[in-house]
Design a protein around this motif. Sequence first.
Motif, PDB file in Angstrom:
ATOM      1  N   LEU A 109      36.760  19.370   2.085  1.00  0.00           N
ATOM      2  CA  LEU A 109      35.872  19.818   1.010  1.00  0.00           C
ATOM      3  C   LEU A 109      35.040  18.663   0.457  1.00  0.00           C
ATOM      4  O   LEU A 109      33.856  18.830   0.154  1.00  0.00           O
ATOM      5  CB  LEU A 109      36.688  20.461  -0.114  1.00  0.00           C
ATOM      6  CG  LEU A 109      37.276  21.830   0.207  1.00  0.00           C
ATOM      7  CD1 LEU A 109      38.184  22.287  -0.918  1.00  0.00           C
ATOM      8  CD2 LEU A 109      36.178  22.844   0.458  1.00  0.00           C
ATOM      9  N   ARG A 110      35.652  17.492   0.351  1.00  0.00           N
ATOM     10  CA  ARG A 110      34.910  16.319  -0.105  1.00  0.00           C
ATOM     11  C   ARG A 110      33.788  15.975   0.865  1.00  0.00           C
ATOM     12  O   ARG A 110      32.650  15.703   0.464  1.00  0.00           O
ATOM     13  CB  ARG A 110      35.860  15.132  -0.250  1.00  0.00           C
ATOM     14  CG  ARG A 110      35.197  13.863  -0.768  1.00  0.00           C
ATOM     15  CD  ARG A 110      36.125  12.654  -0.664  1.00  0.00           C
ATOM     16  NE  ARG A 110      36.426  12.282   0.694  1.00  0.00           N
ATOM     17  CZ  ARG A 110      35.625  11.549   1.486  1.00  0.00           C
ATOM     18  NH1 ARG A 110      34.465  11.133   1.044  1.00  0.00           N
ATOM     19  NH2 ARG A 110      35.993  11.247   2.704  1.00  0.00           N
ATOM     20  N   LEU A 111      34.097  16.008   2.164  1.00  0.00           N
ATOM     21  CA  LEU A 111      33.068  15.716   3.158  1.00  0.00           C
ATOM     22  C   LEU A 111      31.945  16.757   3.131  1.00  0.00           C
ATOM     23  O   LEU A 111      30.768  16.423   3.290  1.00  0.00           O
ATOM     24  CB  LEU A 111      33.687  15.645   4.557  1.00  0.00           C
ATOM     25  CG  LEU A 111      34.562  14.430   4.827  1.00  0.00           C
ATOM     26  CD1 LEU A 111      35.227  14.552   6.183  1.00  0.00           C
ATOM     27  CD2 LEU A 111      33.752  13.159   4.740  1.00  0.00           C
ATOM     28  N   TRP A 112      32.320  18.010   2.931  1.00  0.00           N
ATOM     29  CA  TRP A 112      31.319  19.079   2.854  1.00  0.00           C
ATOM     30  C   TRP A 112      30.413  18.865   1.635  1.00  0.00           C
ATOM     31  O   TRP A 112      29.193  18.972   1.730  1.00  0.00           O
ATOM     32  CB  TRP A 112      32.030  20.427   2.792  1.00  0.00           C
ATOM     33  CG  TRP A 112      31.131  21.593   2.626  1.00  0.00           C
ATOM     34  CD1 TRP A 112      30.183  22.044   3.495  1.00  0.00           C
ATOM     35  CD2 TRP A 112      31.092  22.472   1.505  1.00  0.00           C
ATOM     36  NE1 TRP A 112      29.566  23.153   2.987  1.00  0.00           N
ATOM     37  CE2 TRP A 112      30.109  23.441   1.755  1.00  0.00           C
ATOM     38  CE3 TRP A 112      31.811  22.540   0.303  1.00  0.00           C
ATOM     39  CZ2 TRP A 112      29.808  24.454   0.876  1.00  0.00           C
ATOM     40  CZ3 TRP A 112      31.516  23.551  -0.571  1.00  0.00           C
ATOM     41  CH2 TRP A 112      30.525  24.491  -0.287  1.00  0.00           C
ATOM     42  N   ALA A 113      31.010  18.556   0.487  1.00  0.00           N
ATOM     43  CA  ALA A 113      30.219  18.324  -0.722  1.00  0.00           C
ATOM     44  C   ALA A 113      29.333  17.087  -0.559  1.00  0.00           C
ATOM     45  O   ALA A 113      28.164  17.090  -0.974  1.00  0.00           O
ATOM     46  CB  ALA A 113      31.150  18.147  -1.927  1.00  0.00           C
ATOM     47  N   LEU A 114      29.854  16.052   0.059  1.00  0.00           N
ATOM     48  CA  LEU A 114      29.067  14.853   0.292  1.00  0.00           C
ATOM     49  C   LEU A 114      27.898  15.136   1.231  1.00  0.00           C
ATOM     50  O   LEU A 114      26.779  14.668   1.014  1.00  0.00           O
ATOM     51  CB  LEU A 114      29.959  13.752   0.860  1.00  0.00           C
ATOM     52  CG  LEU A 114      29.370  12.365   0.952  1.00  0.00           C
ATOM     53  CD1 LEU A 114      28.983  11.852  -0.428  1.00  0.00           C
ATOM     54  CD2 LEU A 114      30.353  11.422   1.605  1.00  0.00           C
ATOM     55  N   SER A 115      28.152  15.941   2.239  1.00  0.00           N
ATOM     56  CA  SER A 115      27.084  16.317   3.165  1.00  0.00           C
ATOM     57  C   SER A 115      25.989  17.107   2.445  1.00  0.00           C
ATOM     58  O   SER A 115      24.792  16.873   2.672  1.00  0.00           O
ATOM     59  CB  SER A 115      27.677  17.142   4.309  1.00  0.00           C
ATOM     60  OG  SER A 115      26.670  17.649   5.132  1.00  0.00           O
ATOM     61  N   LEU A 116      26.392  18.029   1.582  1.00  0.00           N
ATOM     62  CA  LEU A 116      25.404  18.793   0.804  1.00  0.00           C
ATOM     63  C   LEU A 116      24.610  17.877  -0.128  1.00  0.00           C
ATOM     64  O   LEU A 116      23.386  18.015  -0.257  1.00  0.00           O
ATOM     65  CB  LEU A 116      26.090  19.889  -0.010  1.00  0.00           C
ATOM     66  CG  LEU A 116      26.606  21.082   0.768  1.00  0.00           C
ATOM     67  CD1 LEU A 116      27.336  22.039  -0.172  1.00  0.00           C
ATOM     68  CD2 LEU A 116      25.483  21.797   1.480  1.00  0.00           C
ATOM     69  N   ALA A 117      25.274  16.926  -0.756  1.00  0.00           N
ATOM     70  CA  ALA A 117      24.577  15.997  -1.657  1.00  0.00           C
ATOM     71  C   ALA A 117      23.588  15.132  -0.879  1.00  0.00           C
ATOM     72  O   ALA A 117      22.451  14.914  -1.333  1.00  0.00           O
ATOM     73  CB  ALA A 117      25.592  15.115  -2.389  1.00  0.00           C
ATOM     74  N   HIS A 118      24.002  14.664   0.296  1.00  0.00           N
ATOM     75  CA  HIS A 118      23.091  13.866   1.120  1.00  0.00           C
ATOM     76  C   HIS A 118      21.885  14.693   1.552  1.00  0.00           C
ATOM     77  O   HIS A 118      20.753  14.186   1.563  1.00  0.00           O
ATOM     78  CB  HIS A 118      23.818  13.312   2.336  1.00  0.00           C
ATOM     79  CG  HIS A 118      24.735  12.186   2.025  1.00  0.00           C
ATOM     80  ND1 HIS A 118      25.665  11.723   2.920  1.00  0.00           N
ATOM     81  CD2 HIS A 118      24.896  11.427   0.916  1.00  0.00           C
ATOM     82  CE1 HIS A 118      26.335  10.729   2.390  1.00  0.00           C
ATOM     83  NE2 HIS A 118      25.890  10.539   1.165  1.00  0.00           N
ATOM     84  N   ALA A 119      22.113  15.944   1.915  1.00  0.00           N
ATOM     85  CA  ALA A 119      21.003  16.805   2.336  1.00  0.00           C
ATOM     86  C   ALA A 119      20.029  17.017   1.180  1.00  0.00           C
ATOM     87  O   ALA A 119      18.797  16.968   1.379  1.00  0.00           O
ATOM     88  CB  ALA A 119      21.541  18.135   2.843  1.00  0.00           C
ATOM     89  N   GLN A 120      20.547  17.245  -0.011  1.00  0.00           N
ATOM     90  CA  GLN A 120      19.673  17.445  -1.171  1.00  0.00           C
ATOM     91  C   GLN A 120      18.897  16.175  -1.502  1.00  0.00           C
ATOM     92  O   GLN A 120      17.704  16.224  -1.794  1.00  0.00           O
ATOM     93  CB  GLN A 120      20.492  17.890  -2.389  1.00  0.00           C
ATOM     94  CG  GLN A 120      21.061  19.277  -2.269  1.00  0.00           C
ATOM     95  CD  GLN A 120      19.961  20.321  -2.200  1.00  0.00           C
ATOM     96  OE1 GLN A 120      18.969  20.253  -2.912  1.00  0.00           O
ATOM     97  NE2 GLN A 120      20.136  21.279  -1.306  1.00  0.00           N
TER      98      GLN A 120
END
Length: 175
Positions: free
Chosen positions: A122-133
């Motif tokens: 979940l942390r990696l998923w959230a980090l990926s979303l933050a990087h994409a944004q």
Amino acid sequence: LRMFPGQALIQKLLMGIAVISVPCMLFPKPFILRARHMSKNVKNRGSYQALSGKEDSQAFVLTENGEELAGNTVTLKPTEDPHQPHDPHASGGFDFGEVFVNQMIHTIEFVLGAVSNTASYLRLWALSLAHAQLSDVFLEKLVVGPYHSHNYLGTAIGACMWLGATIGVICLMES
């Protein structure tokens, strides 16, 4: 967030399986080992084994009234000595509490590992979303803005800056 029809049912089913698996991991092993140990003790209780080469431990066969029968001696050794204190760590000893606590520790480790892995994903998923944004914001400000104003040199410089910022955010923020 609903991703497909029947998602709620599948989520509840998987959660139920996860909850049921904990007692299935915790309880069977200690009770199976206890049952095996108890059945082994019932078979061996009061039995005797022949000694090899110890003539000082001979037992004589007696008749019902206590008379010794001549020539009928057998060397015997009890399988458990009733005068020795019980050592649960000795070979063949069994301590149900120790086995149960050990199995409980393994179960807790497994559950904590599963929760930790889930949190990590979940942390990696959230980090990926933050990087994409963040990458979208960089793209909008550094490339799209100059492009709409027909500033092609600014667009080229902005694209290089966008690439550097995106790589910097993804690579350098992780280390």
